[in-house]
Design an enzyme around this catalytic site. Structure first.
Site, PDB file in Angstrom:
ATOM      1  N   GLY A 254     -64.417 -93.865  14.503  1.00 22.19           N
ATOM      2  CA  GLY A 254     -64.848 -93.725  13.244  1.00 22.19           C
ATOM      3  C   GLY A 254     -64.103 -94.247  12.295  1.00 22.19           C
TER       4      GLY A 254
ATOM      5  CE  LYS B 298     -57.344 -79.855   6.840  1.00 24.06           C
ATOM      6  NZ  LYS B 298     -57.857 -80.473   5.652  1.00 24.06           N
TER       7      LYS B 298
END
Length: 437
Positions: free
Chosen positions: A16, A210
């Site tokens: 992608g 994260k």
């Protein structure tokens, strides 16, 4: 340029936005990469969901595309697996298979690493393979390798970061223009910073994943996304932004990971994601647009700031390529990357024990004794008031209170007790305050 050595063979899972840029960079920088590594890199297969999709004239043989990702992973002629598909499954199955077979893995999959990085590290140890994931946090910013390697001789005490570009763009826009959340989100969507469904960003899920990765590396402890306290920023209003400005602050969605003693004195880790006011003098306050920045505090090194583009195909692909180079070099030299460091096994401290400050805006009845009643609630919960500001009169009276530092549980209990006061008509907003005394 010929190195005389056989090529390091790559298999790409996903093609992608990021995967396409990885292919282009591998092609455009082929000569330099060969010189840096000591052998050429060769893409021997690309796994995609649909074979017929238009891919913009990528510099790669169409015959290399396949829909059989697991079959590609199992091929004997593959040295390094590059995963940019995302999600938990089937990515976990693919990467576990590769690592157990001794194949190096480069991934940008923050969701998988935050949910089950332990299984990947265990598979890497079992197969004697490399696991690299610089691109999983903060895009092109060189951040994880410094935490993983450069700071291993130091003791990191706190990591504070802006790690989601979408929310930072929205809050920066609100701060600059006075717009409300909905208007700023619409602008972010039009400019391509926000997805059609922005939930993962604005509700803090992306930042929480994260934060878990950062905390795991910084504190040598396995931390998952489930360990991270998470609060989104959809409730931040134009009035909150204005109030922050009056205090000399701005509002950011922060990830905060901190090492320190819990309520019993035991060393532990606190990890949280939430919007917070920070002074405009703080290094993170000036981070605007869709940029990311992470502020690391270590005992010997002191404060360190990492800043740059945290998202986008090309910046993320840059981080992926750096990991590919490292993995390829290790393959050629017969060495391995530093293994997982989780020796500390520190417990996770609950949000209630995190020491922070609150900014509380109250709509109150403007009559005698209001301040005394409100102050009594703070005193009962052992929370000290730093500043009080009152505006308006009669039915429009507003009290804005900023506390000194206190355990979040005490602050939360204070807010709940304030709600029960007859003189408090409503609590207009509650925001944490970080980075100040």
């Amino acid at each position: 340029m010929s190195s005389g050595k056989p090529a390091v063979r790559l298999a790409l899972l996903g093609c992608g936005t990021v995967g396409s840029e990885v292919v282009r960079l591998l092609h455009d920088q082929a000569e330099d990469l060969t010189a840096r590594i000591g052998a050429p890199l060769e893409v021997v297969g690309v796994a995609v969901r649909r074979l017929g999709r238009e891919r913009g004239n990528l510099p790669i043989d169409p015959a290399l595309f396949t829909t059989d990702a697991l079959g590609l992973v199992k091929r004997d002629d593959v040295d390094v697996i590059i995963e940019v598909v995302g999600g938990i499954e089937p990515a976990r199955t693919w990467l576990t298979e590769a690592l157990r077979a001794g194949k190096s893995v480069v991934t940008a999959n923050k969701a998988l690493l935050a949910e089950d990085g332990a299984s990947l590290h265990d598979a890497a140890a079992e197969g004697g393979a490399d696991l690299y994931y610089e691109a999983s946090v903060a895009g092109a910013i060189p951040l994880l390798r410094p935490l993983r390697e450069s700071l291993h001789g130091d003791r990191v005490t706190r990591v504070t970061g802006i790690v989601n570009g979408t929310t930072n763009f929205i809050l920066s826009s609100m701060d600059a223009t006075g717009a409300g959340f909905g208007e700023a989100l619409e602008e972010a969507t039009e400019l391509g910073y926000a997805e059609a469904d922005p939930t993962a960003d604005v509700e803090g899920f992306d930042a929480a994943a994260k934060a878990a990765i950062l905390a795991s590396l910084a504190f040598h402890t396995r931390v998952t996304a489930a360990d991270v306290f998470r609060e989104g920023m959809t409730g931040v209003t134009a009035a909150d932004i204005a109030s922050a400005k009056e205090m000399g602050c701005t509002i950011k969605l922060l990830c905060i990971a901190q090492r320190g003693p819990d309520s019993t004195g035991q060393e532990s880790v606190s990890v949280r994601v939430h919007p917070a006011m920070i002074p405009r003098s703080h290094p993170l306050a000036g981070v605007g647009d869709a940029f990311n920045a992470v502020f690391v505090e270590a005992e010997a090194a002191g404060p360190l700031m990492f800043y740059g583009r945290g998202a986008g195909g090309t910046p993320t692909a840059s981080a992926v390529l750096g990991d590919i180079v490292a993995a390829a070099r290790n393959r050629l030299s017969g060495t391995r990357a530093p293994s997982e460091s989780s020796y500390a096994h520190l417990p996770i401290r609950p949000i209630g024990e995190a020491v922070t400050r609150y900014h509380i805006s109250l709509d109150v009845a403007d009559k005698q004794g209001v301040l005394a009643s409100v102050a009594g609630v703070f005193a009962d919960n052992e929370v000290s008031i730093a500043t009080v500001r009152q505006s308006g009169r009669d039915e429009d009276a507003t009290l804005v209170i900023v506390t000194h530092g206190a355990p979040d549980a005490n602050l939360h209990a204070t807010v709940e007790d304030l709600r029960a006061l007859p003189i408090v008509r409503s609590i207009a907003s509650v925001l944490r305050v970080e980075g100040g005394s």
